[in-house]
Scaffold this active site. Sequence first.
Site, PDB file in Angstrom:
ATOM      1  CD  GLN A  42      67.477   8.728  27.773  1.00  0.00           C
ATOM      2  OE1 GLN A  42      68.014   8.279  26.762  1.00  0.00           O
ATOM      3  NE2 GLN A  42      68.034   8.639  28.966  1.00  0.00           N
ATOM      4  CG  HIS A 104      70.606   4.833  25.749  1.00  0.00           C
ATOM      5  ND1 HIS A 104      71.451   3.871  26.227  1.00  0.00           N
ATOM      6  CD2 HIS A 104      70.560   5.802  26.714  1.00  0.00           C
ATOM      7  CE1 HIS A 104      71.904   4.230  27.422  1.00  0.00           C
ATOM      8  NE2 HIS A 104      71.369   5.408  27.735  1.00  0.00           N
ATOM      9  CD  GLU A 197      83.569   6.631  23.228  1.00  0.00           C
ATOM     10  OE1 GLU A 197      83.928   5.674  23.925  1.00  0.00           O
ATOM     11  OE2 GLU A 197      83.244   6.511  22.015  1.00  0.00           O
ATOM     12  CE1 TYR A 218      74.714   7.335  34.038  1.00  0.00           C
ATOM     13  CE2 TYR A 218      73.479   5.398  33.352  1.00  0.00           C
ATOM     14  CZ  TYR A 218      74.012   6.636  33.071  1.00  0.00           C
ATOM     15  OH  TYR A 218      73.870   7.179  31.824  1.00  0.00           O
TER      16      TYR A 218
END
Length: 325
Positions: A42, A104, A197, A218
């Site tokens: 990522q 992340h 959030e 997940y």
Amino acid sequence: MAFLPDGRILVTEKDGTLRILGRDGRPSAPLRGLPRIEAYGQGGLMDVALDPDFARSRRIYLSLAWDAKGGKTTAVATARLTSGRLGGFRLIFAARPGSGSGRHFGSRLRFGPDGKLYVTVGDRGHRPHAQDLGTHAGAILRLNRDGSAPADNPFAGRAGALPEIWSYGHRNPQGLAFDPATGLLWSQEHGPKGGDEVNLVERGRNYGWPVITHGRNYIGTKITDETARPGMEQPKTFWVPSIAPSGLTVYRGDAFPRWRGNLFVGALRAQLLVRLELDGDKVVHEERLLEDFGNRIRDVRTGPDGLIYLLLDENDAAVWRLEPR
């Protein structure tokens, strides 16, 4: 995505490319002067911000995935933009520790009204780090422009705590924005399966991940039985199921006067734009826009013209502009 004083737009691409979009929307060739930046999971070349004194210094800041002890990490570099190229590239900060995970990284860069640089770092796929003040993972950081830690940061001088940390207990924040009218700092972050959030970020606060969450693993199993705990902040809103939020702006422009003070959140998985209406610091209404858009939205910004700009999750510098009807 960052707006140059002349109205052109700096756009990062994950593969390490930095381009300038002209006022006609056409992208430049990749800017020269960057080292090789690899897309890693990522991570890659993630965000760009202008120095508050850019008109004089011509300095920009970049967040990127970088090699560190233990693996890749989220890092911050600076360079000078002159004549269509970058000069003086220099790494000024690297989050600790590195990780072999490709997950992340964060990472958003925003300069605050105080002139400090705020940086989001995800938990790097290791959940306990978000509650460990001895790591930068799972935190929002506050840096001086040279990458050092300001002496008035909340954990500066505390034994066992890293002085760059401003807030912690975050999973993977990919949206960060100051409200230009109030100075409040807002963020949004990816939950796991549900539990995305929106948070009002305050000095030294703990936002709970992974001790409290509204999401699940997940595979559907529980992460925790707790959604609240004393000393841990509650989100201002959350999404179940997940929309995979990315990009955030607090709208204070003139083009959409009825939307002043609203938050706008992009979505990757849901491929839409969310408008959140506030009453003070409380979310009181949600509207989903562009539900037939069919594109993953990576970043959302308010332009100097008061229009809303969307950076798509592609490698060709695709930017859309929203205008009033």
